[in-house]
Motif scaffolding. Structure first.
Motif, PDB file in Angstrom:
ATOM      1  N   HIS A 120      11.520   9.588 101.114  1.00  0.00           N
ATOM      2  CA  HIS A 120      10.345   9.556 101.821  1.00  0.00           C
ATOM      3  C   HIS A 120      10.035   7.920 102.204  1.00  0.00           C
ATOM      4  O   HIS A 120       9.291   7.172 101.458  1.00  0.00           O
ATOM      5  N   GLY A 121      10.054   7.910 103.364  1.00  0.00           N
ATOM      6  CA  GLY A 121      10.022   6.178 103.934  1.00  0.00           C
ATOM      7  C   GLY A 121      11.054   5.231 102.816  1.00  0.00           C
ATOM      8  O   GLY A 121      12.207   5.689 102.950  1.00  0.00           O
ATOM      9  N   THR A 122      10.477   4.607 102.152  1.00  0.00           N
ATOM     10  CA  THR A 122      11.240   3.850 101.129  1.00  0.00           C
ATOM     11  C   THR A 122      11.097   4.099  99.806  1.00  0.00           C
ATOM     12  O   THR A 122      11.452   3.147  99.068  1.00  0.00           O
ATOM     13  N   ASP A 123      10.352   5.020  99.801  1.00  0.00           N
ATOM     14  CA  ASP A 123      10.252   5.783  98.323  1.00  0.00           C
ATOM     15  C   ASP A 123      11.294   7.009  98.269  1.00  0.00           C
ATOM     16  O   ASP A 123      11.596   7.363  99.220  1.00  0.00           O
ATOM     17  N   VAL A 124      11.667   7.617  96.868  1.00  0.00           N
ATOM     18  CA  VAL A 124      11.902   8.746  96.593  1.00  0.00           C
ATOM     19  C   VAL A 124      10.969   9.718  96.063  1.00  0.00           C
ATOM     20  O   VAL A 124       9.883   9.163  95.352  1.00  0.00           O
ATOM     21  N   VAL A 125      10.940  10.856  96.492  1.00  0.00           N
ATOM     22  CA  VAL A 125      10.002  12.075  95.987  1.00  0.00           C
ATOM     23  C   VAL A 125      10.818  13.071  95.113  1.00  0.00           C
ATOM     24  O   VAL A 125      11.946  13.467  95.621  1.00  0.00           O
ATOM     25  N   TYR A 126      10.466  13.073  94.104  1.00  0.00           N
ATOM     26  CA  TYR A 126      11.102  13.836  93.014  1.00  0.00           C
ATOM     27  C   TYR A 126      10.618  15.466  93.287  1.00  0.00           C
ATOM     28  O   TYR A 126       9.382  15.931  92.869  1.00  0.00           O
ATOM     29  N   LEU A 127      11.649  16.318  93.721  1.00  0.00           N
ATOM     30  CA  LEU A 127      11.291  17.704  94.022  1.00  0.00           C
ATOM     31  C   LEU A 127      11.528  18.549  92.738  1.00  0.00           C
ATOM     32  O   LEU A 127      10.856  19.519  92.756  1.00  0.00           O
ATOM     33  N   PRO A 150       9.904   3.490  94.020  1.00  0.00           N
ATOM     34  CA  PRO A 150      10.493   3.002  95.099  1.00  0.00           C
ATOM     35  C   PRO A 150      11.738   3.113  94.893  1.00  0.00           C
ATOM     36  O   PRO A 150      12.559   3.202  93.878  1.00  0.00           O
ATOM     37  N   ALA A 151      12.614   3.306  96.094  1.00  0.00           N
ATOM     38  CA  ALA A 151      13.868   3.869  96.275  1.00  0.00           C
ATOM     39  C   ALA A 151      14.874   2.787  95.722  1.00  0.00           C
ATOM     40  O   ALA A 151      15.937   3.271  94.980  1.00  0.00           O
ATOM     41  N   HIS A 152      14.676   1.528  95.689  1.00  0.00           N
ATOM     42  CA  HIS A 152      15.615   0.691  95.311  1.00  0.00           C
ATOM     43  C   HIS A 152      15.707   0.198  94.007  1.00  0.00           C
ATOM     44  O   HIS A 152      16.695  -0.206  93.242  1.00  0.00           O
ATOM     45  N   ALA A 153      14.771   0.985  93.145  1.00  0.00           N
ATOM     46  CA  ALA A 153      14.719   0.876  91.893  1.00  0.00           C
ATOM     47  C   ALA A 153      15.336   2.059  91.102  1.00  0.00           C
ATOM     48  O   ALA A 153      15.171   2.105  89.754  1.00  0.00           O
ATOM     49  N   THR A 154      15.742   2.782  92.042  1.00  0.00           N
ATOM     50  CA  THR A 154      16.463   4.181  91.120  1.00  0.00           C
ATOM     51  C   THR A 154      17.419   4.435  91.665  1.00  0.00           C
ATOM     52  O   THR A 154      17.922   4.096  92.816  1.00  0.00           O
TER      53      THR A 154
END
Length: 272
Positions: A116-123, A143-147
């Motif tokens: 979601h953008g530059t983030d991740v969303v946990y479904l 933040p996506a880069h940290a996961t």
């Protein structure tokens, strides 16, 4: 005769402003938690005022206590979480059997996430009685880069990756990759190997590996991951199981994508 002087009306706007400032101050620690002193500093409030406003927000489930810290609460996530979009609901329904299988063969904490953008969303998230605490929560963002899941997806989304690489990369732990050149190199390695890793980058003491799920060649639509205690995760054995399940998930999602295209345009034919 004495005349009573009416009490001045309370300015609720000031209270709302303070509450919004506190909520905005959480930033990327909205799931992991942050102390009242740091929240007060970021929101430019006194510690006593911040504590009082947080107490009101906590009573309304807008924030919750997490040890000695605060994090955003379940009620706020229900109000704003993007996980409830029809597209994400379809993705969760399609991938949940594979996430369940992944948990059954690993008995580790497993996740389903989308970009979601530059983030991740946990479904979705599955875990057992002895799971290692993780900062992820269903409907939450990181933040996506940290996961691991985030890097697995950024590697196949050049626009999102470009935005992440051109902006400051926030640090969640001392091990988070915050150098753009290093992240770009890691994304290239992920595209080559097809798997991503997180070594205590999202939370100290937590390790993770993730593999993307595709619905067309080169088009990653989600990622599945396995998390566990750093130094105790059998990465080699788990990677093979994760790859196998994600390969099957990709096959099913590709078929679902093709059927969806056929329904949208009945005159199109699929050559097999």
């Amino acid at each position: 005769m004495t005349r009573s002087i009416p009490e001045p009306l309370r300015d609720d706007r000031a209270a709302v402003d303070k509450a919004i400032s506190l909520l905005a101050a959480f930033g990327y620690e909205s799931s992991t938690g942050i102390g009242v002193s740091e929240l007060a500093r970021r929101a430019q409030l006194s510690k006593s005022t911040a504590h009082r406003v947080l107490g009101v927000l906590q009573r309304n489930d807008i924030v919750e206590r997490f040890g000695t810290n605060y994090r955003l609460g379940s009620r706020l996530h229900r109000l704003v979480q993007p996980v409830c979009t029809p597209e994400n609901e379809r993705m969760r329904d399609l991938m949940l059997p594979f996430l369940t299988e992944l948990y059954e063969v690993t008995h580790q904490t497993v996740h389903l996430a989308v970009l979601h953008g530059t983030d991740v969303v946990y479904l979705a998230k599955l875990y057992g009685h002895r799971c290692v605490p993780t900062p992820s929560r269903i409907g939450g963002r990181l933040p996506a880069h940290a996961t691991a899941v985030g890097k697995a997806l950024l590697a196949y989304h050049p626009v999102a990756a470009g935005r992440a690489l051109s902006a400051p990369l926030p640090s969640l732990t001392p091990r988070t990759v915050t150098d753009a050149a290093q992240l770009e190199s890691e994304l290239s390695t992920i595209r080559r190997r097809g798997v991503s890793f997180d070594d205590q980058e999202g939370q100290l003491g937590l390790a993770c590996l993730a593999v993307p799920v595709f619905d067309a060649p080169g088009r990653a639509i989600a990622a599945l991951s396995i998390s566990g205690k750093a130094g105790h995760l059998d990465v080699g054995g788990l990677e093979a199981r994760l790859r196998r399940i994600c390969a099957e998930a990709s096959r099913v999602s590709t078929l679902a994508h093709l059927r969806g295209v056929t329904r949208i345009s009945p005159r199109e034919s699929i050559v097999t």
